[in-house]
Scaffold this active site. Structure first.
Site, PDB file in Angstrom:
ATOM      1  N   LEU A  11       0.909  -0.966  -0.170  1.00  0.00           N
ATOM      2  CA  LEU A  11       0.101   0.113   0.123  1.00  0.00           C
ATOM      3  C   LEU A  11       0.992   1.113   0.232  1.00  0.00           C
ATOM      4  CD1 LEU A  11      -3.150   1.145   0.034  1.00  0.00           C
ATOM      5  CD2 LEU A  11      -2.357   1.095   2.795  1.00  0.00           C
ATOM      6  N   LYS A 177     -13.785   0.578   9.832  1.00  0.00           N
ATOM      7  CA  LYS A 177     -12.674  -0.192   9.614  1.00  0.00           C
ATOM      8  C   LYS A 177     -11.718  -1.454   9.769  1.00  0.00           C
ATOM      9  CE  LYS A 177      -7.344   0.796   7.606  1.00  0.00           C
ATOM     10  NZ  LYS A 177      -6.673   1.418   7.372  1.00  0.00           N
ATOM     11  N   GLU A 259      -1.125  -8.917  11.060  1.00  0.00           N
ATOM     12  CA  GLU A 259      -1.699  -7.758  12.455  1.00  0.00           C
ATOM     13  C   GLU A 259      -2.803  -8.198  12.960  1.00  0.00           C
ATOM     14  OE1 GLU A 259      -1.296  -3.080  10.460  1.00  0.00           O
ATOM     15  OE2 GLU A 259      -1.968  -5.371   8.742  1.00  0.00           O
TER      16      GLU A 259
END
Length: 294
Positions: A11, A177, A259
């Site tokens: 990203l 999110k 993560e």
């Protein structure tokens, strides 16, 4: 604008490459990727194809107008310490998970903005990033409200033809999110499937339940986030990014740390009452992490 992108992975490289079409960009990442970019430029392939020539290095520079942080959540504390030696006008986190902005703000003497990004990217090889899906960058004050700094950064992103919204409700956006990531990332990583597979049973129900648990925890934190909203968001992202591999699926495929602690693990640990779906997903991925090199 002079922008340093800290975390030139998939990203970070894509957003940095898009920004480099209009701004002075430095990519900070690992070898051999940054060496290839330094020697030959960054090649963007896929939805758009172009080559740009940002600076690329392994060390954070001494000065920038904006630090865009795109590292994994488990590296945030170390990056915050390193960025403390860089003179900055502002910092923007485009990371997964919760708590990144507070870690950055504790070390930096500049405004720290929160952000989300739904662009799809995959680092194909050193010096090349695949642009796999158009999306949107949403950014704003991490505590909510209007921000002149956020307005300026939003204008800089739009000047580089990045779809950008400056929002006054970033705390809610971050929980939204998190709910999407909680519903999609671990499920696709464990099942080794593209995002689109979560449109079908039984994965769709698992993803929806993880998102609902996240919404319940958000409401415990005084964030007005209905169950219907997060389930709808998960379904939309699954549909819009059907061919994409989630970042956690990419990590698992590469045998790398995930993560999970900042996503499903965060939900499970923050919940006042048990969040069994997130707890189970976090436990399974954590078990894989502990045994992946054995």
């Amino acid at each position: 604008m002079d922008i340093v992108v800290v975390g030139a992975g998939s990203l970070g490289s894509l957003v940095g490459g898009l920004l480099a079409r209009e701004h002075d960009v430095t990519l900070v990442g690992r070898e051999p990727h940054v060496g290839s970019v330094s020697d030959n430029g960054l090649s963007v392939v896929g939805i758009e194809q172009f080559r740009v020539h940002p600076r690329a290095q392994t060390a954070i520079p001494q000065r920038a107008d904006l630090a865009l942080v795109a590292v994994k959540a488990y590296d945030t504390a170390a990056v915050a310490t390193d960025l403390a030696d860089c003179t900055l006008d502002a910092c923007l986190s485009l990371q997964n998970g919760m708590g990144n902005e507070s870690q950055l703000a504790a070390e930096l003497d500049c405004p720290v903005l929160a952000g989300t990004c739904s662009y799809g990217a995959r680092l194909r090889e050193p010096g090349t990033v695949a642009f796999t899906g158009r999306g949107e960058v949403v950014l704003g004050d991490r505590d909510g409200g209007r921000s002149a700094v956020a307005d300026d950064i939003g204008a800089a992103f739009r000047a580089a033809d990045i779809e950008t919204t400056v929002a006054a409700d970033m705390p809610t956006r971050l929980w939204e999110k998190l709910a999407v990531n909680a519903g999609i990332n671990a499920v696709t990583a464990l099942a080794r499937v593209e995002n689109g597979a979560l449109a079908d049973p039984p994965a769709d129900a698992i993803a929806a339940d993880a998102a609902r648990e996240t919404a319940a925890v958000a409401r415990e934190q005084d964030i007005d986030l209905p169950d219907e909203r997060v389930v709808s968001l998960v379904e939309r992202v699954v549909d819009d990014t059907a061919a994409n591999h989630s970042s956690m699926f990419q990590d698992v495929s590469a045998g790398q740390r995930t993560e999970i602690d900042a996503i499903n693990g965060y939900v499970a640990e923050t919940a006042t009452e048990r969040a069994p779906v997130n707890e189970t997903l976090a436990g399974l991925v954590s078990t894989w992490e502990r045994h992946r090199e054995q």
